[in-house]
Design a protein around this motif. Sequence first.
Motif, PDB file in Angstrom:
ATOM      1  N   LEU A 136      -7.172  -3.184  13.083  1.00 51.59           N
ATOM      2  CA  LEU A 136      -6.551  -1.947  12.598  1.00 51.59           C
ATOM      3  C   LEU A 136      -7.158  -1.537  11.256  1.00 51.59           C
ATOM      4  CD1 LEU A 136      -2.698  -1.308  12.403  1.00 51.59           C
ATOM      5  CD2 LEU A 136      -4.143  -0.949  10.433  1.00 51.59           C
ATOM      6  N   LEU A 137      -7.193  -2.476  10.332  1.00 53.15           N
ATOM      7  CA  LEU A 137      -7.681  -2.165   8.995  1.00 53.15           C
ATOM      8  C   LEU A 137      -9.173  -1.845   8.996  1.00 53.15           C
ATOM      9  CD1 LEU A 137      -5.719  -4.974   7.107  1.00 53.15           C
ATOM     10  CD2 LEU A 137      -5.281  -2.511   6.978  1.00 53.15           C
ATOM     11  N   LEU A 138      -9.949  -2.567   9.776  1.00 55.79           N
ATOM     12  CA  LEU A 138     -11.387  -2.315   9.846  1.00 55.79           C
ATOM     13  C   LEU A 138     -11.679  -0.927  10.398  1.00 55.79           C
ATOM     14  CD1 LEU A 138     -12.497  -5.812  11.152  1.00 55.79           C
ATOM     15  CD2 LEU A 138     -13.262  -4.776   9.006  1.00 55.79           C
ATOM     16  N   ARG A 139     -10.954  -0.533  11.424  1.00 55.85           N
ATOM     17  CA  ARG A 139     -11.198   0.784  12.011  1.00 55.85           C
ATOM     18  C   ARG A 139     -10.707   1.891  11.093  1.00 55.85           C
ATOM     19  NH1 ARG A 139     -10.316   0.118  18.579  1.00 55.85           N
ATOM     20  NH2 ARG A 139     -11.888  -1.530  18.850  1.00 55.85           N
ATOM     21  N   GLU A 140      -9.627   1.638  10.374  1.00 55.06           N
ATOM     22  CA  GLU A 140      -9.173   2.619   9.393  1.00 55.06           C
ATOM     23  C   GLU A 140     -10.214   2.795   8.295  1.00 55.06           C
ATOM     24  OE1 GLU A 140      -5.672   3.102   6.023  1.00 55.06           O
ATOM     25  OE2 GLU A 140      -5.300   1.841   7.788  1.00 55.06           O
ATOM     26  N   GLU A 141     -10.745   1.687   7.816  1.00 62.00           N
ATOM     27  CA  GLU A 141     -11.765   1.753   6.775  1.00 62.00           C
ATOM     28  C   GLU A 141     -13.019   2.472   7.281  1.00 62.00           C
ATOM     29  OE1 GLU A 141     -13.400  -1.591   3.841  1.00 62.00           O
ATOM     30  OE2 GLU A 141     -14.211  -1.762   5.883  1.00 62.00           O
ATOM     31  N   HIS A 142     -13.428   2.169   8.513  1.00 54.10           N
ATOM     32  CA  HIS A 142     -14.621   2.805   9.070  1.00 54.10           C
ATOM     33  C   HIS A 142     -14.426   4.306   9.201  1.00 54.10           C
ATOM     34  CE1 HIS A 142     -18.194   3.364  11.534  1.00 54.10           C
ATOM     35  NE2 HIS A 142     -17.451   4.014  12.414  1.00 54.10           N
ATOM     36  N   ARG A 143     -13.252   4.706   9.569  1.00 47.17           N
ATOM     37  CA  ARG A 143     -13.017   6.131   9.821  1.00 47.17           C
ATOM     38  C   ARG A 143     -12.789   6.927   8.546  1.00 47.17           C
ATOM     39  NH1 ARG A 143      -8.256   9.156  13.259  1.00 47.17           N
ATOM     40  NH2 ARG A 143      -9.450  11.029  13.744  1.00 47.17           N
ATOM     41  N   TYR A 144     -12.086   6.322   7.573  1.00 45.08           N
ATOM     42  CA  TYR A 144     -11.698   7.065   6.379  1.00 45.08           C
ATOM     43  C   TYR A 144     -12.434   6.639   5.114  1.00 45.08           C
ATOM     44  CZ  TYR A 144      -7.925   8.477   9.442  1.00 45.08           C
ATOM     45  OH  TYR A 144      -7.225   8.971  10.504  1.00 45.08           O
ATOM     46  N   GLY A 145     -13.198   5.549   5.197  1.00 44.94           N
ATOM     47  CA  GLY A 145     -13.922   5.098   4.026  1.00 44.94           C
ATOM     48  C   GLY A 145     -13.175   4.085   3.192  1.00 44.94           C
ATOM     49  N   LYS A 146     -11.852   3.993   3.346  1.00 46.88           N
ATOM     50  CA  LYS A 146     -11.051   3.021   2.604  1.00 46.88           C
ATOM     51  C   LYS A 146      -9.737   2.804   3.336  1.00 46.88           C
ATOM     52  CE  LYS A 146      -8.924   4.274  -1.116  1.00 46.88           C
ATOM     53  NZ  LYS A 146      -8.589   4.781  -2.475  1.00 46.88           N
ATOM     54  N   VAL A 147      -9.041   1.752   2.947  1.00 50.30           N
ATOM     55  CA  VAL A 147      -7.742   1.416   3.528  1.00 50.30           C
ATOM     56  C   VAL A 147      -6.649   1.837   2.561  1.00 50.30           C
ATOM     57  CG1 VAL A 147      -6.213  -0.524   4.083  1.00 50.30           C
ATOM     58  CG2 VAL A 147      -8.542  -0.461   4.994  1.00 50.30           C
ATOM     59  N   SER A 148      -5.614   2.485   3.080  1.00 46.16           N
ATOM     60  CA  SER A 148      -4.453   2.841   2.269  1.00 46.16           C
ATOM     61  C   SER A 148      -3.449   1.690   2.320  1.00 46.16           C
ATOM     62  CB  SER A 148      -3.802   4.128   2.793  1.00 46.16           C
ATOM     63  OG  SER A 148      -2.546   4.334   2.154  1.00 46.16           O
ATOM     64  N   LEU A 149      -3.338   0.937   1.230  1.00 50.48           N
ATOM     65  CA  LEU A 149      -2.389  -0.176   1.196  1.00 50.48           C
ATOM     66  C   LEU A 149      -0.955   0.329   1.283  1.00 50.48           C
ATOM     67  CD1 LEU A 149      -3.851  -2.616  -1.490  1.00 50.48           C
ATOM     68  CD2 LEU A 149      -3.954  -2.787   0.994  1.00 50.48           C
ATOM     69  N   ARG A 150      -0.656   1.459   0.639  1.00 52.49           N
ATOM     70  CA  ARG A 150       0.710   1.978   0.696  1.00 52.49           C
ATOM     71  C   ARG A 150       1.100   2.312   2.124  1.00 52.49           C
ATOM     72  NH1 ARG A 150       1.240   6.884  -3.259  1.00 52.49           N
ATOM     73  NH2 ARG A 150      -0.807   7.330  -2.369  1.00 52.49           N
ATOM     74  N   ALA A 151       0.191   2.952   2.846  1.00 53.07           N
ATOM     75  CA  ALA A 151       0.488   3.293   4.236  1.00 53.07           C
ATOM     76  C   ALA A 151       0.638   2.023   5.075  1.00 53.07           C
ATOM     77  CB  ALA A 151      -0.614   4.188   4.807  1.00 53.07           C
ATOM     78  N   PHE A 152      -0.225   1.046   4.829  1.00 53.43           N
ATOM     79  CA  PHE A 152      -0.142  -0.213   5.582  1.00 53.43           C
ATOM     80  C   PHE A 152       1.188  -0.897   5.354  1.00 53.43           C
ATOM     81  CE2 PHE A 152      -0.522  -4.844   5.653  1.00 53.43           C
ATOM     82  CZ  PHE A 152      -0.969  -5.052   6.948  1.00 53.43           C
ATOM     83  N   TYR A 153       1.619  -1.006   4.090  1.00 49.22           N
ATOM     84  CA  TYR A 153       2.865  -1.708   3.791  1.00 49.22           C
ATOM     85  C   TYR A 153       4.074  -0.950   4.334  1.00 49.22           C
ATOM     86  CZ  TYR A 153       0.145  -4.696   0.675  1.00 49.22           C
ATOM     87  OH  TYR A 153      -0.775  -5.590   0.158  1.00 49.22           O
ATOM     88  N   LEU A 154       4.014   0.363   4.321  1.00 49.20           N
ATOM     89  CA  LEU A 154       5.117   1.146   4.894  1.00 49.20           C
ATOM     90  C   LEU A 154       5.214   0.914   6.397  1.00 49.20           C
ATOM     91  CD1 LEU A 154       4.791   4.515   2.946  1.00 49.20           C
ATOM     92  CD2 LEU A 154       6.815   3.029   3.012  1.00 49.20           C
ATOM     93  N   ARG A 155       4.072   0.976   7.073  1.00 49.62           N
ATOM     94  CA  ARG A 155       4.099   0.730   8.519  1.00 49.62           C
ATOM     95  C   ARG A 155       4.580  -0.685   8.810  1.00 49.62           C
ATOM     96  NH1 ARG A 155      -1.176   2.956   8.245  1.00 49.62           N
ATOM     97  NH2 ARG A 155      -2.032   0.904   8.760  1.00 49.62           N
ATOM     98  N   ARG A 156       4.111  -1.640   8.031  1.00 51.07           N
ATOM     99  CA  ARG A 156       4.492  -3.033   8.244  1.00 51.07           C
ATOM    100  C   ARG A 156       5.991  -3.231   8.022  1.00 51.07           C
ATOM    101  NH1 ARG A 156       2.624  -7.378  10.977  1.00 51.07           N
ATOM    102  NH2 ARG A 156       3.486  -9.270  10.076  1.00 51.07           N
ATOM    103  N   PHE A 157       6.520  -2.626   6.972  1.00 50.49           N
ATOM    104  CA  PHE A 157       7.947  -2.763   6.664  1.00 50.49           C
ATOM    105  C   PHE A 157       8.810  -2.238   7.806  1.00 50.49           C
ATOM    106  CE2 PHE A 157      11.968  -1.193   5.084  1.00 50.49           C
ATOM    107  CZ  PHE A 157      12.426  -2.227   4.279  1.00 50.49           C
ATOM    108  N   PHE A 158       8.512  -1.047   8.281  1.00 52.60           N
ATOM    109  CA  PHE A 158       9.348  -0.451   9.326  1.00 52.60           C
ATOM    110  C   PHE A 158       9.058  -1.033  10.703  1.00 52.60           C
ATOM    111  CE2 PHE A 158       9.939   2.627   5.964  1.00 52.60           C
ATOM    112  CZ  PHE A 158      11.285   2.906   6.069  1.00 52.60           C
ATOM    113  N   ARG A 159       7.962  -1.753  10.837  1.00 54.48           N
ATOM    114  CA  ARG A 159       7.696  -2.465  12.089  1.00 54.48           C
ATOM    115  C   ARG A 159       8.494  -3.762  12.155  1.00 54.48           C
ATOM    116  NH1 ARG A 159       7.801  -4.485  16.154  1.00 54.48           N
ATOM    117  NH2 ARG A 159       6.158  -5.146  17.570  1.00 54.48           N
ATOM    118  N   ILE A 160       8.621  -4.444  11.029  1.00 53.08           N
ATOM    119  CA  ILE A 160       9.176  -5.785  11.017  1.00 53.08           C
ATOM    120  C   ILE A 160      10.652  -5.817  10.603  1.00 53.08           C
ATOM    121  CG2 ILE A 160       8.994  -8.072   9.952  1.00 53.08           C
ATOM    122  CD1 ILE A 160       6.763  -7.348  11.929  1.00 53.08           C
ATOM    123  N   MET A 161      10.995  -5.140   9.525  1.00 52.22           N
ATOM    124  CA  MET A 161      12.271  -5.369   8.879  1.00 52.22           C
ATOM    125  C   MET A 161      13.503  -4.901   9.664  1.00 52.22           C
ATOM    126  SD  MET A 161      11.696  -7.128   6.237  1.00 52.22           S
ATOM    127  CE  MET A 161      13.250  -6.970   5.363  1.00 52.22           C
TER     128      MET A 161
END
Length: 390
Positions: A62-87
């Motif tokens: 997921l992170l590799l493809r995001e980086e390839h497509r956008y040039g960088k990874v958004s940590l805020r977006a990742f943590y938000l998705r992770r929080f609402f996926r798990i918690m």
Amino acid sequence: MRSLRYDEFQAMRRFPALDGLRAVAAVMVFAFHYGGPSWKWLTGWIGVHLFFVLSGFLITTLLLREEHRYGKVSLRAFYLRRFFRIMPVYLLVLFLTWGLARLSGSADTIEHLMKYYLLFINELLPGNAPYLHSWTIGIEQKFYLFWPAIAFVLVTAVFRRRLAVTVGLLVLFIALIPPDIAWLSWPIHYVAILLGCLTAVVMHHPRGFALVRPLTHPVTASAVIVVFVAFQVAVQYWPVRFGQEALIGSYAAAAALLLPALLSRSVLARGLGLRPLVFVGERSYSMYLIQSIAARVAIGLLPAMGRRSTAVFLGAVVVALIVADVLYRWVELPMIEVGRQLAARVTRRGPRGDSAGQAGPTVGAETATEVELTPRPREVLADTVPAARG
């Protein structure tokens, strides 16, 4: 009858065989916990490490493809998705466990241990603690708190550098394993996750993919799957003198080699991608969390069968799947959508280069959204959560 091409791998939007593998791993854990001596041959306790390897592979991809497509990874977006996926489901089942304990007059224990559940240091729980299987969530949550920052912020998008960092972390966690212990030490679980991460890093790069591409040929892939099944059955014969850490490390490495084979067009890989198995795999997170409550229900419905038997094991699977389906539809998916929307608000960029017209993959339930003036699909993969230990 040919191997998978790199461009075909990059274009994959779903990995159904991996959902099927997740379903098999979940059932293995149920068999270990509730199946009794009849299922000892399956050695289901080690199935949790399938989830760890899968999680490392999927989230890193997921992170590799995001980086390839956008040039960088958004940590805020990742943590938000992770929080609402798990918690949401995690806290809901924790509350249900506490509520049932209140009804039975035994809530003091879980209330005393609440700090472990809420701070995700669940691996430190005593062996008789309620909701004990949540230790695996604690392992993963801590790993994904630091992994994206180390591998995608401190390290730029250079294959060799990221490969070196991943291998370096693997060596570090292996070195942290104490030589003489009574039970499994926590670093070995991170070794399993990192082996999945390493597989994702290798397969994302064209040269790395070329190394594992032979494993995606249908004939080779079938052989790899058969060998892995034989390894699974042979786990029960692992020499004690070699230690469980060596067993888990070998098993996780075998699982990492299994992943490319499951992306093939082999009959066995397609079998794991059948809809019934995918259905169970998509609900395996909620199944995992609800397993102890489901087992109590099964034992109550089948009192003559004792606490560990084939009937109780199958009954627990059925009850857990029914409840998990409700949780999946009414809690997991809506909360995942909330995470997507919040991630979209903190991500204000468009695909770089000529990728603006490409749709990102949606492997499994978890997706995210990218915003550039108007909402657009964003490249993500599903994450996965491991099942419980014995």
